[in-house]
Design a protein around this motif. Sequence first.
Motif, short mmCIF file in Angstrom:
data_model
loop_
_atom_site.label_atom_id
_atom_site.label_comp_id
_atom_site.label_asym_id
_atom_site.label_seq_id
_atom_site.Cartn_x
_atom_site.Cartn_y
_atom_site.Cartn_z
N ASN A 483 0.85 -1.18 0.00
CA ASN A 483 0.00 0.00 0.00
C ASN A 483 0.89 1.24 0.00
O ASN A 483 1.98 1.21 0.59
N ASP A 484 0.44 2.30 -0.65
CA ASP A 484 1.27 3.49 -0.85
C ASP A 484 0.51 4.76 -0.45
O ASP A 484 -0.72 4.84 -0.61
N PHE A 485 1.27 5.77 0.01
CA PHE A 485 0.66 7.00 0.51
C PHE A 485 1.60 8.17 0.29
O PHE A 485 2.81 8.07 0.54
N ILE A 486 1.05 9.27 -0.21
CA ILE A 486 1.77 10.55 -0.25
C ILE A 486 0.89 11.56 0.47
O ILE A 486 -0.28 11.77 0.08
N ASN A 487 1.41 12.19 1.51
CA ASN A 487 0.64 13.16 2.27
C ASN A 487 0.56 14.49 1.52
O ASN A 487 1.57 15.14 1.28
N VAL A 488 -0.66 14.88 1.16
CA VAL A 488 -0.88 16.18 0.53
C VAL A 488 -2.03 16.89 1.26
O VAL A 488 -2.90 17.49 0.64
N MET A 489 -2.05 16.77 2.58
CA MET A 489 -3.00 17.54 3.38
C MET A 489 -2.49 18.97 3.53
O MET A 489 -1.27 19.19 3.65
N ASP A 490 -3.42 19.95 3.53
CA ASP A 490 -2.97 21.30 3.81
C ASP A 490 -2.63 21.44 5.29
O ASP A 490 -2.97 20.57 6.11
N GLU A 491 -1.94 22.50 5.64
CA GLU A 491 -1.42 22.65 7.00
C GLU A 491 -2.53 22.65 8.04
O GLU A 491 -2.41 22.04 9.10
N ASN A 492 -3.63 23.33 7.74
CA ASN A 492 -4.73 23.41 8.70
C ASN A 492 -5.31 22.03 8.98
O ASN A 492 -5.59 21.69 10.14
N LEU A 493 -5.50 21.25 7.94
CA LEU A 493 -6.07 19.92 8.14
C LEU A 493 -5.11 19.02 8.90
O LEU A 493 -5.52 18.28 9.80
N MET A 494 -3.83 19.04 8.56
CA MET A 494 -2.87 18.21 9.28
C MET A 494 -2.84 18.58 10.75
O MET A 494 -2.78 17.71 11.63
N ASN A 495 -2.91 19.88 11.05
CA ASN A 495 -2.94 20.29 12.46
C ASN A 495 -4.20 19.79 13.14
O ASN A 495 -4.16 19.40 14.32
N GLU A 496 -5.31 19.77 12.42
CA GLU A 496 -6.55 19.24 12.98
C GLU A 496 -6.42 17.74 13.27
O GLU A 496 -6.88 17.25 14.32
N VAL A 497 -5.80 17.01 12.36
CA VAL A 497 -5.57 15.58 12.56
C VAL A 497 -4.76 15.36 13.83
O VAL A 497 -5.10 14.52 14.69
N VAL A 498 -3.67 16.08 13.97
CA VAL A 498 -2.79 15.95 15.14
C VAL A 498 -3.54 16.30 16.42
O VAL A 498 -3.45 15.59 17.44
N ASP A 499 -4.30 17.39 16.40
CA ASP A 499 -5.03 17.82 17.60
C ASP A 499 -6.07 16.78 18.01
O ASP A 499 -6.24 16.50 19.21
N CYS A 500 -6.78 16.22 17.04
CA CYS A 500 -7.78 15.19 17.34
C CYS A 500 -7.12 13.98 17.99
O CYS A 500 -7.61 13.45 18.99
N ILE A 501 -6.04 13.53 17.41
CA ILE A 501 -5.38 12.32 17.91
C ILE A 501 -4.78 12.56 19.29
O ILE A 501 -4.97 11.77 20.20
#
Length: 508
Positions: A483-501
């Motif tokens: 399985n393959d992945f390239i992260n192309v989340m914008d900064e706001n969304l990535m920060n939201e992901v981190v804050d949720c986790i």
Amino acid sequence: MGRNTRKRRSPLATKVVAGAAALAVGGGGLVWANFYASAHESDSSHHRTRSAGAQVATIQCPDVGQKLRNVPRGARSGVDKELARLDEQITEAYARLASTRQAQSGDSAYVQNAILGPLKSKRTAALDRIGINIRRGGGDAPGGLDRFAECRGMGADQPGDGDNGDGNGGQDQDNGQGQDGGQDDGGQDDGQNQGDNGNGAAGPFADDFVDINDVQPNSRDLENGLAANGDGGSTGSFTAACGVNENNLFNSDNLIVAPGVDNGAHHTHDYVGNQNNNAFSSDDDLAGADTSCQNQGDKSTYYWPVLRLQDGTQEFDANDLGGGAEGNVGKILKATEAEIKFVGNQQSDVVAMPKFLRIITGDAKAFTNGVANANSSFSCTGFEDRQVTDKYVLCPEGSQVVRTSNFQSCWDGQNIDSANHRDHVAFVQQDGSCANGFQAIPQLQVRLVYDVPAPTVENGQVQNPYAVDGFPEQLHKPITDHNDFINVMDENLMNEVVDCINGGEDCQ
């Protein structure tokens, strides 16, 4: 079915198509299938199994890409193209191997002299060019690259612990010499189409399947792919809803491993998320693309080899590279569910992933490389405490096939990629922590569910099997799933992901 825009094939690629197409439909392919059928018949005698097992089923070459650790950035494009050329050379050699069974049966040295010897010469030249590219980029080329030129014949059994092709990896190998004279008394070249499944090269085989009821709960034995989150540390999650490839985006490229190379994967991928992912996409292309994800801030690309039912269906790629021309045949099965989730770490908070971080989990060449980087997991709905790495599962009526991939979730804190596409990330240790100064990042978990008609297995033969797409020489083994992945989340969304986790919340 559609697929994204592709560049025109190079003349070399066209030659590969011609050879592989001959493999897929030629008479030699039928002999090849018979070889496998008898090798895996449940009622075969000990002598027959041993004799067939001594035959050269496929070709094992050192995975040079895994050996390279220090490639200057300016040299990586040229090196990646030469690595892709090595893959093309193996594809061509495998096509010759599969289509010359009758010649092999009368000449015990045929494989070595006509296939492995010429392959070594071609690989030596490509390895020389890799060294030149590294030196031109200001680096020091590893000494003795030519030691990776020689390839070996290999049997059809599942791999042992492996060593990426430097040793025998627990394989039944004979360097192309162990042809055992003829084909034994089993009528190997009687022209009967046993176990061919329409792909000439055959595979998967009956031995590649297991009834889910015969899998012991909690018995998955690979260290790779440990779920990172637990009761402590960062306990939240973020789910990305990106669909199941409703837009029919398919290609046989691999932007991570073979950027700028058409058909770099030699098998077809499903794509969800980013809608402009092909071998020629730049980071700017990815950032400016449309996305299938509900959250438009997530333009990440999530992709995996398609699952096919080998039922004779002529798909859109039936005559193409990556598809039928390289033994990947039958109906493409689209997942009924594609659950994409990011979770935390047992021991600590997680930090944001850098934009354009690339991660590969699993190994598309695990059959010939050995299982060091394997990370496949098959199960059935209602039985997901039973996971198996080296078999496809037979699910009971009403249950669906499940493919699960838990990605590496420790990052070196500096690089979005590495020369071998692995060293910049790592799996958590047994206690859930990251080692060697690596930082915990959100762990990507991909769970794919398929409504697959159950294959029938009788007298050592499998009818209408399903299988993941793969490099032709990998024989459609389940352990090659990846399985393959390239992260192309914008900064706001990535920060939201981190804050949720980190906050212990479940978001989407």
